[in-house]
Write an enzyme that holds these catalytic residues in place. Structure first.
Site, short mmCIF file in Angstrom:
data_model
loop_
_atom_site.label_atom_id
_atom_site.label_comp_id
_atom_site.label_asym_id
_atom_site.label_seq_id
_atom_site.Cartn_x
_atom_site.Cartn_y
_atom_site.Cartn_z
N SER A 30 0.84 -1.19 0.00
CA SER A 30 0.00 0.00 0.00
C SER A 30 0.87 1.24 0.00
CB SER A 30 -0.91 0.00 1.22
OG SER A 30 -1.81 -1.08 1.16
N ARG A 35 -7.86 -0.40 4.66
CA ARG A 35 -7.50 -0.89 3.33
C ARG A 35 -8.45 -1.95 2.80
NH1 ARG A 35 -1.24 -2.00 4.50
NH2 ARG A 35 -2.21 -2.71 6.43
N ASP A 70 -7.45 -0.03 10.36
CA ASP A 70 -6.94 -0.28 9.01
C ASP A 70 -8.13 -0.22 8.05
OD1 ASP A 70 -5.80 -1.27 6.65
OD2 ASP A 70 -4.50 -2.66 7.72
N GLU A 92 -3.04 5.09 0.63
CA GLU A 92 -2.12 5.75 1.56
C GLU A 92 -2.62 5.69 3.01
OE1 GLU A 92 1.08 7.65 2.81
OE2 GLU A 92 0.81 7.83 0.65
N LYS A 104 -3.39 -9.70 5.88
CA LYS A 104 -3.15 -9.68 4.44
C LYS A 104 -3.09 -11.11 3.90
CE LYS A 104 -0.48 -6.38 2.93
NZ LYS A 104 0.73 -5.59 2.60
N THR A 113 -0.05 4.37 16.17
CA THR A 113 -0.70 4.47 14.86
C THR A 113 -2.16 4.03 14.90
OG1 THR A 113 0.17 2.30 14.22
CG2 THR A 113 1.42 4.23 13.53
#
Length: 189
Positions: A49, A124, A122, A88, A150, A110
């Protein structure tokens, strides 16, 4: 759902080797496939990513740029494909990522920063990966990742022959970032 649209292929000489590059337009975003030619029967796959700060500017706050570099070196030597996805900041975009950085400067990790900004830890989405892999006829890969989520996401699109670690160097700026990835996101570091 928007259909996947592929650009022409072109050669891309890099410091890691010579690759073939192809862009894909999908649901308003443009993604890249960068691969060795020819691809081996079971190629290495790095799903990366976008991280402008790490990939382009060499930020030491994360391991993104280093992971991408390590992956490209391995792909050049062993054969494979890197998919560079335009999502991003774990999918929150550059604007919000910089706001998350500001919260990290105040002591947030984070995950806490993303949550404080009203996002999931997250955001994504990997659906385009399945479409790109299908476009190339790839049905089995050696997945370069430390992220078990993932691995799970990719297993919906392709057979995972193996998961291979991709370990970037630690430094005083990314230690908390890596610790958070391991403890809160389950990364295998």
């Amino acid at each position: 759902m928007t259909a996947l649209k592929a650009s022409q292929k072109a050669k891309l000489p890099t410091r890691h080797g010579i690759f073939t590059i192809q862009a894909f337009a999908h649901e308003g975003k443009e993604h890249l496939a960068i691969f060795s030619d020819p691809l081996p029967p079971v190629p290495l796959l790095r799903v990366h990513s976008e991280c402008l700060t790490g990939d382009v500017f060499g930020s030491l706050k994360c391991d993104c740029g280093s992971e991408l570099s390590i992956a490209m070196e391995r792909i050049a030597k062993e054969g494979g494909i890197a998919l560079y996805l335009r999502q991003e900041g774990r999918g929150i975009g550059l604007f919000h990522k910089v706001n998350a950085y500001a919260l990290q400067d105040q002591g947030y990790d984070t995950v806490e920063a993303n949550l404080a900004l009203g996002f999931k830890e997250d955001e994504r989405n990997y659906e385009v990966v399945g479409e790109i892999l299908s476009f190339y006829g790839i049905d089995e890969v050696k997945l370069l990742t430390n992220n078990p989520k993932k691995v799970e996401a990719m297993s919906h699109f392709v057979k995972i022959h193996s998961r291979e670690a991709i370990l970037a160097p630690h430094n005083c700026y990314n230690e908390n970032y890596l610790k958070t990835k391991q403890e809160k996101l389950g990364h295998l570091l």
